[in-house]
Design an enzyme around this catalytic site. Sequence first.
Site, mmCIF file in Angstrom:
data_model
loop_
_atom_site.group_PDB
_atom_site.id
_atom_site.type_symbol
_atom_site.label_atom_id
_atom_site.label_comp_id
_atom_site.label_asym_id
_atom_site.label_seq_id
_atom_site.Cartn_x
_atom_site.Cartn_y
_atom_site.Cartn_z
ATOM 1 C CB SER A 237 34.777 92.139 80.843
ATOM 2 O OG SER A 237 34.157 90.905 80.692
ATOM 3 C CG HIS B 164 35.985 88.638 76.683
ATOM 4 N ND1 HIS B 164 36.779 88.103 77.657
ATOM 5 C CD2 HIS B 164 35.004 89.310 77.328
ATOM 6 C CE1 HIS B 164 36.299 88.422 78.847
ATOM 7 N NE2 HIS B 164 35.220 89.160 78.672
ATOM 8 C CG HIS C 143 32.485 84.547 80.439
ATOM 9 N ND1 HIS C 143 32.980 85.129 79.295
ATOM 10 C CD2 HIS C 143 32.930 85.298 81.472
ATOM 11 C CE1 HIS C 143 33.696 86.188 79.622
ATOM 12 N NE2 HIS C 143 33.693 86.319 80.934
ATOM 13 C CE1 TYR D 64 28.526 85.573 78.999
ATOM 14 C CE2 TYR D 64 29.338 85.668 81.253
ATOM 15 C CZ TYR D 64 29.358 86.130 79.950
ATOM 16 O OH TYR D 64 30.225 87.133 79.601
ATOM 17 C CD GLU D 65 31.411 83.289 76.137
ATOM 18 O OE1 GLU D 65 31.676 83.440 74.940
ATOM 19 O OE2 GLU D 65 32.280 83.333 77.036
ATOM 20 C CB ALA E 173 35.007 93.456 84.654
ATOM 21 C CG MET F 99 28.866 87.110 85.490
ATOM 22 S SD MET F 99 27.981 87.739 84.070
ATOM 23 C CE MET F 99 26.956 89.009 84.824
ATOM 24 C CB SER F 100 35.026 84.880 84.873
ATOM 25 O OG SER F 100 35.625 85.982 85.535
ATOM 26 C CG ASN G 236 29.113 97.128 88.130
ATOM 27 O OD1 ASN G 236 29.975 96.440 87.565
ATOM 28 N ND2 ASN G 236 28.132 96.606 88.806
ATOM 29 C CG HIS H 268 28.959 94.036 78.461
ATOM 30 N ND1 HIS H 268 29.812 93.360 79.334
ATOM 31 C CD2 HIS H 268 29.521 93.901 77.236
ATOM 32 C CE1 HIS H 268 30.822 92.856 78.654
ATOM 33 N NE2 HIS H 268 30.678 93.172 77.373
#
Length: 300
Positions: free
Chosen positions: A53, A84, A106, A108-109, A136, A237-238, A261, A273
Amino acid sequence: MLEINDHQTGIPWVFYLNMNNQPFISLDQIDEVANRIRIGTKYRPKIGLILGSGLGELADSIENPDFFPFKDLPFWPQSTVRGHTGRLVVGNLENQSLLVMQGRIHFYEGYSMSQVTMPIRVMQRLGIEILIVTNAAGGINPDFVPGDLMLITDNLNLIGMMGFNPLIGPNLDELGPRFPDMSQAYDRALMETSRQAAFETGISLHEGVYAGLSGPSFESPADLRFLRASGADAVGMSTVAEVIVARHAGTRCLGFSGISNKANLDGNTVTTHEEVLEAGRVIGPKLEKILRSILRKISL
Ligand code: HPA
């Protein structure tokens, strides 16, 4: 069986389903994609690079590129996340032939783990020997601040522990064993090369453990305290599923987290995001510098 219409032709793709009723990509399907790429480029890359990301701009540095938008590739999941781009870029960087994923898929998609990791399988069929993953991540280690770079030395496979290991389902025996070892998920020699590259380029490089969660919600303070107690330095998340599939077939892995962050262990700050994409603008140039130096040191 599941049928999904091809984005362009409308002709249905047929997927077999795994035991969780999720699409499972067969080796024939993987080879069909690999062949499409092989005939579409003169390059024969041995290094794959996944840009996380906010880090996609690095692909613009690839010289004389051939492009493969995800939407033109059969069976390829579409990237739905802002930040992306959603294409493969094949070409040269520092005299190495590279296959770059400008944007990733991902879990979550809503895709199955088999779909999420299909790009790694395609890379393996194309002869990729080294996979460089970037992402990220939220910084859990209190020493990390946004804009920092972390060399991933190991990962916590939290999604896998919840039953979503990407190797669940029929084993692709042609590619690797049923029970692959993960004792050195991240390649020690490549990590050492990265330390040298960081030293030579003057970029400060943290090291640590990346915890892979499904997202898409960011973590609660209790989640983060749990992760910290578990030894995680960064969370995202990846990446983890990609590395497992890479190691299954013996692909050597190297990973970097761009700290976007600071993890919010006390619940007093909000994570967005936008902040992740903004940090990418600081991290991108650092990552490019260190990657260029690493590529100059790799001989395959
Ligand atoms: N948590 C999970 N994933 C992330 C974060 C985070 O704080 N930052 C960037 N990706």
